[in-house]
Design an enzyme around this catalytic site. Structure first.
Site, PDB file in Angstrom:
ATOM      1  N   ASP A 129       0.863  -1.182   0.000  1.00 14.62           N
ATOM      2  CA  ASP A 129       0.000   0.000   0.000  1.00 14.62           C
ATOM      3  C   ASP A 129       0.901   1.234   0.000  1.00 14.62           C
ATOM      4  O   ASP A 129       2.130   1.129  -0.149  1.00 14.62           O
ATOM      5  CB  ASP A 129      -1.000  -0.041   1.170  1.00 14.62           C
ATOM      6  CG  ASP A 129      -0.364   0.283   2.515  1.00 14.62           C
ATOM      7  OD1 ASP A 129       0.891   0.396   2.585  1.00 14.62           O
ATOM      8  OD2 ASP A 129      -1.110   0.425   3.500  1.00 14.62           O
ATOM      9  N   HIS A 130       0.296   2.402   0.178  1.00  7.02           N
ATOM     10  CA  HIS A 130       1.065   3.650   0.153  1.00  7.02           C
ATOM     11  C   HIS A 130       2.075   3.718   1.308  1.00  7.02           C
ATOM     12  O   HIS A 130       3.079   4.402   1.199  1.00  7.02           O
ATOM     13  CB  HIS A 130       0.104   4.847   0.217  1.00  7.02           C
ATOM     14  CG  HIS A 130      -0.839   4.789   1.377  1.00  7.02           C
ATOM     15  ND1 HIS A 130      -1.888   3.876   1.423  1.00  7.02           N
ATOM     16  CD2 HIS A 130      -0.881   5.477   2.551  1.00  7.02           C
ATOM     17  CE1 HIS A 130      -2.541   4.037   2.569  1.00  7.02           C
ATOM     18  NE2 HIS A 130      -1.961   4.988   3.263  1.00  7.02           N
ATOM     19  N   THR A 158       3.374  -0.683   8.576  1.00  8.66           N
ATOM     20  CA  THR A 158       3.999  -1.460   9.651  1.00  8.66           C
ATOM     21  C   THR A 158       4.280  -2.911   9.264  1.00  8.66           C
ATOM     22  O   THR A 158       5.016  -3.600   9.973  1.00  8.66           O
ATOM     23  CB  THR A 158       3.060  -1.513  10.876  1.00  8.66           C
ATOM     24  OG1 THR A 158       1.812  -2.086  10.436  1.00  8.66           O
ATOM     25  CG2 THR A 158       2.818  -0.122  11.451  1.00  8.66           C
ATOM     26  N   GLY A 159       3.632  -3.374   8.214  1.00  6.61           N
ATOM     27  CA  GLY A 159       3.664  -4.799   7.866  1.00  6.61           C
ATOM     28  C   GLY A 159       2.587  -5.578   8.597  1.00  6.61           C
ATOM     29  O   GLY A 159       2.331  -6.752   8.292  1.00  6.61           O
ATOM     30  N   HIS A 195      12.340 -21.559  10.716  1.00  8.77           N
ATOM     31  CA  HIS A 195      11.496 -22.270  11.688  1.00  8.77           C
ATOM     32  C   HIS A 195      10.023 -22.330  11.311  1.00  8.77           C
ATOM     33  O   HIS A 195       9.337 -23.272  11.682  1.00  8.77           O
ATOM     34  CB  HIS A 195      11.610 -21.607  13.072  1.00  8.77           C
ATOM     35  CG  HIS A 195      12.908 -21.890  13.758  1.00  8.77           C
ATOM     36  ND1 HIS A 195      13.154 -21.555  15.069  1.00  8.77           N
ATOM     37  CD2 HIS A 195      14.049 -22.493  13.311  1.00  8.77           C
ATOM     38  CE1 HIS A 195      14.379 -21.934  15.402  1.00  8.77           C
ATOM     39  NE2 HIS A 195      14.958 -22.495  14.353  1.00  8.77           N
ATOM     40  N   ARG A 207      12.028 -30.917  13.812  1.00  7.44           N
ATOM     41  CA  ARG A 207      10.997 -30.663  14.823  1.00  7.44           C
ATOM     42  C   ARG A 207      10.063 -29.533  14.411  1.00  7.44           C
ATOM     43  O   ARG A 207       8.923 -29.457  14.880  1.00  7.44           O
ATOM     44  CB  ARG A 207      11.635 -30.362  16.181  1.00  7.44           C
ATOM     45  CG  ARG A 207      12.386 -29.042  16.250  1.00  7.44           C
ATOM     46  CD  ARG A 207      13.167 -28.924  17.563  1.00  7.44           C
ATOM     47  NE  ARG A 207      13.735 -27.593  17.767  1.00  7.44           N
ATOM     48  CZ  ARG A 207      14.852 -27.161  17.167  1.00  7.44           C
ATOM     49  NH1 ARG A 207      15.507 -27.931  16.308  1.00  7.44           N
ATOM     50  NH2 ARG A 207      15.326 -25.939  17.433  1.00  7.44           N
ATOM     51  N   HIS A 208      10.541 -28.661  13.508  1.00  5.70           N
ATOM     52  CA  HIS A 208       9.691 -27.537  13.079  1.00  5.70           C
ATOM     53  C   HIS A 208       8.594 -27.971  12.114  1.00  5.70           C
ATOM     54  O   HIS A 208       7.569 -27.299  12.007  1.00  5.70           O
ATOM     55  CB  HIS A 208      10.558 -26.444  12.447  1.00  5.70           C
ATOM     56  CG  HIS A 208      11.586 -25.929  13.399  1.00  5.70           C
ATOM     57  ND1 HIS A 208      11.263 -25.199  14.524  1.00  5.70           N
ATOM     58  CD2 HIS A 208      12.934 -26.099  13.424  1.00  5.70           C
ATOM     59  CE1 HIS A 208      12.372 -24.924  15.195  1.00  5.70           C
ATOM     60  NE2 HIS A 208      13.391 -25.464  14.561  1.00  5.70           N
TER      61      HIS A 208
HETATM   62  C1  RB5 Z   1      -1.849   3.131   6.251  1.00 10.36           C
HETATM   63  O1  RB5 Z   1      -1.848   4.427   6.744  1.00 10.36           O
HETATM   64  C2  RB5 Z   1      -1.411   2.148   7.313  1.00 10.36           C
HETATM   65  O2  RB5 Z   1      -2.432   1.993   8.258  1.00 10.36           O
HETATM   66  C3  RB5 Z   1      -1.051   0.828   6.690  1.00 10.36           C
HETATM   67  O3  RB5 Z   1      -0.026   1.020   5.779  1.00 10.36           O
HETATM   68  C4  RB5 Z   1      -0.554  -0.254   7.627  1.00 10.36           C
HETATM   69  O4  RB5 Z   1       0.483   0.227   8.433  1.00 10.36           O
HETATM   70  C5  RB5 Z   1      -1.561  -0.989   8.382  1.00 10.36           C
HETATM   71  O5  RB5 Z   1      -1.267  -1.935   9.132  1.00 10.36           O
END
Ligand code: RB5
Length: 149
Positions: A8-9, A67-68, A98, A132-133
């Site tokens: 995303d952006h 944030t991922g 793992h 084991r994994h």
């Molecule tokens: C977008 O502003 C933000 O919420 C998105 O990129 C992400 O971090 C969500 O988990």
């Protein structure tokens, strides 16, 4: 090897660095967007990448948002996906070694482009350890089979 990428952006800032690593490794890349910094909804891109992995159209996926976190939560709703949000070289290595993560998630507001490159490379280079994994990953997939229709 074929890898799908989506962002995303919030993740787009690190996408060129990740794509560069894939190209340097001779990996065919399927880029599902987004392609500019306009505000978009990360689940849309998570779904495209996760479906490509789940359906076997690609071998693995890489997803990027701010944030991922959001994009990995969304991707993990698709059957067969083990998306891991990673923040450093250790987590990127361990999710392959793992957890046999078939999707790597990173945050464009968390990691630098340089670190994202290194994380991508170590995730690509690290084989699943098995042993084991295997049983533990099998148990994850049993939970999925129990609750996913
Ligand atoms: C977008 O502003 C933000 O919420 C998105 O990129 C992400 O971090 C969500 O988990």
């Amino acid at each position: 090897m074929k890898i799908a990428i989506g962002c995303d952006h919030g993740g787009i800032a690190i996408k060129p660095a990740v794509v560069k690593v894939l190209e340097e490794n001779g990996i065919e890349t399927v880029d599902f967007g987004c392609f500019d910094s306009s505000s978009v909804d990360y689940p849309d891109y998570a779904l495209k990448v996760a479906e490509a992995v789940s359906q076997g159209a690609v071998d693995k996926g890489i997803i990027l948002c701010g944030t991922g976190i959001g994009i990995s939560i969304a991707a993990n709703k698709v059957k067969g996906i083990r998306a891991a949000v990673c923040h450093d070289l250790f987590t990127a290595q361990m999710c392959a070694q793992h957890n046999n993560a078939n999707v790597l998630a990173m945050g464009g507001r968390v990691v630098s482009a340089e670190l994202a490159e290194q994380m991508t490379q170590i995730w690509l280079d690290t084989p699943f350890e098995g042993g084991r994994h295997s049983g533990r990953v099998d148990k994850i997939m049993e939970i999925e089979n129990k609750y996913f229709k």
